[in-house]
Structures are given as C-alpha cells and as structure tokens.
Motif scaffolding. Structure first.
Motif, short mmCIF file in Angstrom:
data_model
loop_
_atom_site.label_atom_id
_atom_site.label_comp_id
_atom_site.label_asym_id
_atom_site.label_seq_id
_atom_site.Cartn_x
_atom_site.Cartn_y
_atom_site.Cartn_z
N ASP A 36 17.38 75.33 29.83
CA ASP A 36 16.23 76.20 29.64
C ASP A 36 15.07 75.34 30.79
OD1 ASP A 36 17.35 78.22 28.42
OD2 ASP A 36 16.21 77.78 26.63
N ALA A 37 14.80 74.38 30.32
CA ALA A 37 13.94 73.18 31.04
C ALA A 37 14.27 72.98 32.59
CB ALA A 37 13.78 72.01 30.27
N ILE A 85 12.37 73.98 36.18
CA ILE A 85 12.19 73.06 37.04
C ILE A 85 12.73 73.54 38.38
CG2 ILE A 85 12.89 70.70 37.85
CD1 ILE A 85 12.69 69.73 35.08
N VAL A 86 13.73 73.94 38.57
CA VAL A 86 14.32 74.58 39.48
C VAL A 86 13.60 75.58 40.30
CG1 VAL A 86 16.64 75.74 40.48
CG2 VAL A 86 16.78 73.58 39.39
N ASP A 87 13.10 76.54 39.32
CA ASP A 87 12.41 77.56 39.97
C ASP A 87 10.98 77.08 40.44
OD1 ASP A 87 14.16 79.54 39.11
OD2 ASP A 87 13.22 79.91 37.03
N SER A 88 10.58 76.05 39.86
CA SER A 88 9.13 75.58 40.43
C SER A 88 9.50 74.89 41.62
CB SER A 88 8.70 74.38 39.45
OG SER A 88 9.27 73.23 39.36
N LEU A 100 20.51 69.00 38.73
CA LEU A 100 20.03 69.80 39.82
C LEU A 100 21.10 70.28 40.66
CD1 LEU A 100 16.98 67.34 41.04
CD2 LEU A 100 16.78 69.63 39.77
N GLY A 101 22.10 69.62 41.29
CA GLY A 101 23.19 70.13 41.90
C GLY A 101 23.85 71.40 41.39
N THR A 160 2.79 66.17 41.60
CA THR A 160 3.02 67.20 40.69
C THR A 160 4.36 66.64 39.60
OG1 THR A 160 2.86 68.76 42.49
CG2 THR A 160 4.13 69.49 40.58
N LEU A 161 3.78 67.29 38.28
CA LEU A 161 4.87 67.16 37.14
C LEU A 161 5.62 68.33 37.29
CD1 LEU A 161 5.94 65.65 34.86
CD2 LEU A 161 4.33 66.75 33.51
N LEU A 162 6.81 68.11 37.85
CA LEU A 162 7.94 69.57 37.86
C LEU A 162 8.26 69.94 36.62
CD1 LEU A 162 10.07 68.21 40.88
CD2 LEU A 162 8.14 69.90 40.85
N GLY A 163 8.17 68.90 35.52
CA GLY A 163 8.71 69.67 34.22
C GLY A 163 9.44 68.38 33.35
#
Length: 305
Positions: free
Chosen positions: A297-298, A302-305, A79-80, A265-268
């Motif tokens: 890609d996954a 997740i970051v976009d969501s 994520l970082g 929420t399930l982020l991914g």
C-alpha cells in the motif's frame, strides 16, 4: 585556455593542462587515462553514443543513498515491479558492480546475457520488466569482483552504451552506496542523455541520515535533480499481530526533518516487513504475493506521487 569537460570533478585541471589526468581531483574520472595521455581535447565520445542508445527511454532515474544497508536494491526492485504493473515498460540497470543483488531479488539468477548485432540483450523478468547486471556475467554468484575504479567505470560505460533496451518508459539505475567512482561516471555518461533525476533512499536513524545528507550534496554539486526521498524501514510491522514498532528510531526527526532542512520532497515511507524481505530473498514479486500488505500500500502511494 584549458577545456573543462561537462560534469567534471571539482578542481578539474582541464584537458590541456600539464596536470591533466594526474591530480588527486582526476582520481576516478572516466577520462583520467585519456587526459593523462594527452589524447583528448573534448568530452568522452561515449557520452554521445550513450545519448543515442538511450534516446528511446522516456525517463531515466537513479536510485542513490550515501549509506549501505538501507534497502536501496530492494526499493529499486519494488519500484520496477510497481511501474511495470501500471503497464509501463521498465528496465533496471544494476550499477553496483561489486555487489550485484538484482538478479537474486528479481528471481532471474542463473540467466545469461545474449549478444547480437544490436548489442547486449537484457534479461526479462516479465514481458515489460528487464534487467542488466554484472551478476549475469559471473561464473558463480559467489565470485567476487575485485576491480579498481577505472575497470568499474568501463563496465558502467559498456552497460550504458551497449545494452539494447529498446523502447522504455523507465530506466531505473541501482547504484552502490557512496559518492565516488560509479556515481561520478554514471552522472558524466548520462550528462547528455536526459537524466531526469534521482530517488534517494534512507532509513530513519541519524547514522544513516549523516551519509544521506552527503548524497544530497553530491547531487547538488554534479547537477542531478533530487526527485524525492524514500524512508525505508520506517516501522517494523509484525506479520502475525500487525503491531507496529520503531526498530530504527528517528532521534533527529528522520527523513521528514532532513527533507525539510534540504528543501526536497519526502515521497513516502516503507515499513520493515519480514514477508517482503522473504519474497525478495526468494526472487518473488511482493506486490503480487502480498497485494494488501502495508508495504504494498505504501509503495503504491509512492509510485502515484
């Protein structure tokens, strides 16, 4: 009437009670020693200091999981990297006092923390990604941190109040497994600092979900908003033939069913990719080393969501 501090543990007797700091509910509370001495009549003054120190940080996120071994530190580092790649200024605080792995995962093992008039300076992984970890303060990566709760709480307080992060878009706090001392301390110290919420990490199998459900209950009880859940190691992807296999079968519906039951929420989902694991072991950025991998890609989704 006895004063009850904000975000106090359940059944807190209050600061003016004869039992202040002495009951089983007080164990692990950052204020336990002060309450027991009778020297406090309000919240820990460090809470206000931390609020001021983090006032230039836009978003403060916890990465939690009640279960160990689900890849929480790996997800934090990914994520970082992903947020830093989007031109955000990102800081990572490794709050896993007994198992600090972020220096190795982010490729900055052996670096040293410098102290100045403005506080401790974090170690920079890149121009816009910085890290603070107790791993930088140990003589050797093999040194064990054998501390009781109050000393660990004090270290977390010091990290939050004395590290000079500067202006950040995101501060991501990587926590150890469980729902105990470090988590209660972090929640209490950030109670006035505008904690935005938590990202909870799990794997699909029921043995992990059992503990992760407890983490969701912890967040509810201490008032931490759950921003979403990431299911890690969702599938195994063979790096040679790209065949997908279920290493950890979701016998009870996995994270998707848990999120539906808990109304979160399930982020991914992130796949289990040996190449990503190798990058983390060697301190390399999987997003630049493996930009077109299923895991990259996954993560971007997740970051976009």
């Amino acid at each position: 009437m006895s004063h009850i501090p904000e975000n106090a543990p359940a059944h807190c007797p209050g600061t003016q009670s004869e039992d202040a700091g002495k009951t089983s509910a007080c164990a692990g509370c950052p204020n336990q020693n002060i309450c027991a001495s009778g020297a406090v009549s309000g919240p820990d003054p460090a809470i206000e200091i931390i609020r001021e120190r983090l006032s230039k940080v836009k978003y403060k996120l916890l990465v939690l999981s009640g279960k160990g071994g689900v890849g929480k530190s790996t997800v934090t580092s990914l994520l970082g990297h992903a947020l830093a790649a989007s031109s955000s200024d990102v800081g990572i605080l490794d709050a896993d006092i007994c198992g600090p792995s972020q220096p190795r995962v982010l490729g900055v093992s052996g670096e040293q923390v410098h102290n100045s008039g403005s506080g401790w300076s974090p170690v920079y992984v890149s121009d816009n990604l910085s890290l603070m970890s107790i791993g930088f303060l140990l003589g050797s990566p093999d040194d064990a941190v054998i501390w009781r709760g109050p000393k660990k709480n004090g270290m977390i307080k010091q990290f939050l109040s004395e590290v000079d992060w500067g202006e950040l878009d995101y501060l991501i706090i990587d926590t150890p497994p469980g729902t105990s001392d470090e988590h209660l301390s972090t929640a209490q110290y950030l109670s006035k600092a505008g904690l935005n919420g938590a990202i909870v990490v799990t794997t699909p199998q029921e043995v992990a979900l059992l503990d992760v459900r407890k983490e969701l209950q912890f967040c509810s009880k201490v008032g931490i908003k759950v921003l979403g859940v990431i299911e890690n190691m969702s599938l195994f992807i063979c790096p040679s033939c790209k065949v997908r296999s279920e290493i950890f079968p979701a016998t009870t519906g996995g994270a998707e069913q848990m999120c539906s039951d808990a109304n979160v929420t399930l982020l991914g989902r992130l796949p289990l990719d040996p190449l990503v694991a190798r990058c983390c072991d060697e301190g390399r950025n999987p997003l630049t080393e493996l930009p077109n991998s299923p895991a990259s890609d996954a993560l971007k989704k997740i970051v976009d969501s």
